[in-house]
Each structure stands twice: as structure tokens, then as C-alpha cells.
Motif scaffolding. Structure first.
Motif, mmCIF file in Angstrom:
data_model
loop_
_atom_site.group_PDB
_atom_site.id
_atom_site.type_symbol
_atom_site.label_atom_id
_atom_site.label_comp_id
_atom_site.label_asym_id
_atom_site.label_seq_id
_atom_site.Cartn_x
_atom_site.Cartn_y
_atom_site.Cartn_z
ATOM 1 N N TRP A 193 0.827 -1.207 0.000
ATOM 2 C CA TRP A 193 0.000 0.000 0.000
ATOM 3 C C TRP A 193 0.865 1.262 0.000
ATOM 4 O O TRP A 193 0.444 2.301 -0.453
ATOM 5 N N THR A 219 -1.571 -4.704 -5.656
ATOM 6 C CA THR A 219 -2.018 -3.445 -5.057
ATOM 7 C C THR A 219 -3.535 -3.392 -4.988
ATOM 8 O O THR A 219 -4.219 -3.794 -5.939
ATOM 9 N N TYR A 231 -0.746 7.222 -6.691
ATOM 10 C CA TYR A 231 -0.525 5.788 -6.908
ATOM 11 C C TYR A 231 0.701 5.537 -7.787
ATOM 12 O O TYR A 231 1.517 4.662 -7.496
#
Length: 468
Positions: A193, A219, A231
Motif C-alpha cells: 500500500w 495493489t 498511486y
């Protein structure tokens, strides 16, 4: 021309990744036993699955099993569960789909004793030999030993050395069976994460060296993490930690609403799961019924491509594969539930919207594509990727905002035809054919080395392609 909200420039002669492996799905043997009822997937349903996948054209399929389910009294019986696996591998073999095969990890190690189970690891290697050499499934290119070994939920309980020792032992078995030149290890298969697990990648590269033919991570980002673009920075750090000459894919991907900004989505997710009789409250993504999930998955994929990954495997194909709290509480994450008409509700068997988004991004991003450099300026809600495949091109654009946008698209240094098929994935815009296929919404001529103004719908994915 009207003022554009954003400009997308595609450099047709600047390649950022030479050999894209492709996008696909997790497709595991079906659970079949759901507590009060035991079901069977009919030939009609297998045909339906094949037909839907033929439209999607997945390039990579991840298949996981428990080898211990095929062991009786310390003896491997490879035919024991084979009938559940055969239709999946038959499909992949007949369509030349790359398979990353593997074992979930149960019985392969003892985390409390900090020991590996050599007998079961030998059985796992022998089972792979049975599939590759006896059954001739040469679609199996990679092997993933122990799912998410960095997790407390994994059989390794987060112990890197234990996982490494098991993987080294297993690979030595492959060498003894003369399989190592046919099947490479996929590693480290960790769930991340943040950027706090990069050492699993660097240590894998140091310890396993040439045994690893494909790197991967899993993920489950929050919507806010992806839509904001954060991200890409997280996952880029893992790609940069792996050897540049070995490809890396996203081995599992889905969305979990873990960030505080997404608490409203998490509350709604739980509410929806509680309202579904067969949905796991602990492990379901109930937004798979919404068009927005397809846009979010495209957003995540675009960022994996731009971060240097060679492919992306979504979790998961079909609700009927896995349960969580009890046998009748399914992990609702799929494109459908193929046993809907038989037991879980007729409507569950229908194709859900995000199937169409992922199909466009599998079908028109074929294995062997060259990823092109793309620069986007202006409104951050507009994002894009592009690729070249055997003289044909795909340009994919998303608008993650709730408003229609105008876009200037400039394709530079292009060759070949300028007439592109245009597909639009957005609520009310899909040009459906039958129960699971799409026709182009339009055909447009792009003027190369010049601005082409496009209208981009709110919350939409637009795929422009000359790939047949």
C-alpha cells in the motif's frame, strides 16, 4: 476551434517500454461447494465464459491452486482436482494466453517452526511437471509460489527468509525436473500500500537472480490514491527497485477504500454487501456494479503503464470462484457470477459494466506492444496512454471528472492509417452487440502532427485504435 481543457501529445517514435506483456484476469478453479449446495458449471456456462473471454482477449491469466488438495497420504494424485482446472488451462492453451500459475502456499512452509515443507514443495514441482510435460500446457510461463508472502495472512507470516528458502528449494526442483528453462519464477508477489516493502524486491533480485523471469506486486489502492495520481509514484518505486531487463507486472489489482477521504465509499460498500445475501461483507467490492469502477481501473492501469509495468491482472474474473466468511459468502469482485441463474440470482450472471472497460484495455493492448511516450497538459482529470503494435496504434484517454471536456490530441511521428475506430466506455455511451460485445461508436480520421479536437464525455474511457 474552442479552447481545449487539456492537450495530449503522443510521440509515435519514442518508446518507453519495448515489449508489453499484456493485461488480463485472475481465473482460478471454481469453489463449486457453497455450503448448502454443491453446483457444477455446465457446458453452456463454460461456452458462455469462453465467448465472453474471446471478446476481452486477456493476454495474461493468473491461475492459483492448492497443491495439497491433490495429495492423499503423502502421495500426489495430479488427476484428483484436474477436472476443475482443465477448462481454464484448455482455454489459455488454445488462445495462446500467457499463464502465471502457482500455489497459494498452504502446507508449503511452517511459519511457527520457521521451516519449509520439502515434501510438499517436491509435490508442487511434480504437479507443474505433470501440467507442462504430461498435459503439454506450454501456456504456463511463470510460477508464483506462496501468495502475498509479506502478509500476516500468508502461510509465511511475512517472513522473507522463509519464503526465499522455499522458493529456492522449489526452483532447484524445477532444475532437477528439467523444467527451469520452460517455467520461470514470478516474484515476490507481495501486497503493498506504501513504499515500505521495496526491500522484498531488491532482496529477491539479489537472492534469486536469474530464476526470476517476471517480477510482480499486488495493489489494492484507495480511489483517492489513484485519482490523485499518488498511486503512480508509489508503484514506480517498486518498478525501479527491480532489474530493468526483467519485466514487472501488477499481479493482482483491485480497489479498497482504505483512505479517510474514501470513507463515504467504504460505508456504501459495506451497506451494499450487507444487502446482498451471498456477498462477503469483509471482502467484496460492490462498486463492480457501477460504471465508475471501470474508469477507476483504467486510471490505475494508465499509471502502471506510465510507471514502467509490462502488464496488469485484475482481481477477479468471477464471483463464483472464492468465498470468505463462510462457503456461501462470496468475494464479490468479478465481471459476473457464472452460477447466477443456477443459484445466486439470474441478474448476477449478466456482464457488469467494468467488463467492457477492461475488455477494451486487454483487447487493444496486445502482447508485444511498444508503449509510447505521452505528455498531458492542462486539466489533471484527463489522462492518456498510447502504444504501437505491428504498425497499428492504440490511444486510450480517460476523463475522471463529472464534466464533459474538450481535448486537443496531437499524434506526432505516426505511420500507417489515420482512420481510427473509436470506442467510448461511459454510462449511456456503450455501443453493445448482444450480451457481451461492443461495436465502435464511430470512426475518426486523425490528422498526424496536428491538433485534433475531441469531445470527451464525463467519467469516460475513450479508446482510439487501428488494431484489427
Amino acid at each position: 476551434m474552442a479552447q481545449a481543457d487539456a492537450t495530449v501529445t503522443v510521440e509515435g517514435n519514442i518508446i518507453t517500454l519495448e515489449n508489453y506483456l499484456g493485461n488480463g484476469v485472475q481465473w482460478d478453479p471454481y469453489q463449486v461447494d457453497y455450503g448448502e449446495v454443491e453446483l457444477e458449471i455446465s457446458k453452456t456456462d463454460w461456452d458462455k465464459l469462453y465467448s465472453r473471454l474471446d471478446f476481452m482477449k486477456p493476454q495474461v491469466v493468473r491461475v492459483m491452486v492448492n497443491t495439497t488438495s491433490s495429495i492423499t497420504n503423502d502421495t500426489l494424485n495430479p488427476y484428483k482436482k484436474f477436472k476443475d482446472l482443465k477448462p481454464i488451462l484448455d482455454y489459455c492453451q488454445s488462445r495462446s494466453v500467457t499463464v502465471t500459475f502457482g500455489d497459494w502456499g498452504g502446507g508449503m512452509v511452517d511459519s511457527e517452526a520457521n521451516t519449509i515443507n520439502e515434501k510438499n514443495l517436491k509435490h508442487a514441482a511434480k504437479y507443474l511437471e505433470f501440467l507442462v510435460n504430461t498435459k503439454n500446457y506450454n501456456c504456463i510461463k511463470y510460477y508464483n509460489l506462496i501468495n502475498e508472502p509479506n502478509g500476516f495472512w500468508s502461510s509465511t507470516d511475512g517472513n522473507y527468509n522463509l519464503w526465499k528458502n522455499a522458493t529456492q528449494f522449489f526452483y532447484n526442483e524445477l532444475e532437477d525436473l528439467d523444467l527451469a528453462h520452460k517455467v520461470k519464477i514470478m516474484a515476490p508477489d507481495i501486497a503493498i500500500w506504501k513504499t515500505d516493502k521495496i526491500d522484498w524486491v531488491t532482496k529477491s533480485a539479489d537472492d534469486l537472480e536469474d530464476a526470476v523471469g517476471l517480477y510482480d506486486i499486488h495493489t489494492y489502492p484507495s480511489k483517492a490514491t489513484v485519482n490523485s495520481g499518488r498511486y503512480e509514484n508509489i508503484i514506480r518505486s517498486y518498478r525501479e527497485a527491480a532489474p530493468r531487463d526483467v519485466p514487472m507486472i501488477m499481479g493482482e489489482i483491485g480497489f479498497k477504500f482504505v483512505e479517510p477521504e474514501d470513507s463515504i465509499y467504504q460505508k456504501e460498500n459495506i451497506r451494499r454487501a450487507k444487502a446482498k445475501p451471498y456477498a462477503s461483507i469483509e471482502d467484496s467490492q460492490m462498486f463492480v456494479y457501477d460504471y465508475s469502477y471501470g474508469i477507476d481501473m483504467a486510471d490505475a492501469l494508465f499509471q502502471t503503464v506510465n510507471a514502467g509495468y509490462a502488464g496488469c491482472v485484475v482481481w477477479m474474473l468471477d464471483d463464483a470462484m472464492h468465498s470468505k466468511e463462510s462457503p456461501d459468502k462470496l468475494k464479490v469482485w468479478g465481471f459476473w457470477n457464472i452460477l447466477g441463474e443456477e443459484y445466486f440470482g439470474d441478474s448476477e450472471e449478466e456482464v457488469r459494466p467494468w467488463y467492457y472497460a477492461w475488455s477494451l484495455l486487454s483487447k487493444y493492448m496486445p502482447q508485444g506492444s511498444k508503449i509510447l511516450k505521452v505528455e498531458t497538459a492542462g486539466d489533471p482529470a484527463i489522462k492518456a496512454i498510447a502504444l504501437k503494435y505491428k504498425g497499428a496504434y492504440t490511444i486510450a484517454i480517460i476523463n475522471i471528472s463529472g464534466e464533459n471536456k474538450k481535448l486537443d490530441l496531437m499524434p506526432l511521428n505516426y505511420e500507417g492509417k489515420s482512420l481510427f475506430k473509436k470506442f467510448v466506455y461511459a454510462n449511456g455511451h456503450l455501443n453493445k452487440v448482444g450480451g457481451h460485445s461492443l461495436k465502435p461508436n464511430d470512426e475518426i480520421n486523425l490528422v498526424f502532427s496536428s491538433e485534433n479536437q475531441l469531445d470527451v464525455s464525463a467519467e469516460s474511457l475513450t479508446v482510439l485504435t487501428t488494431i484489427k
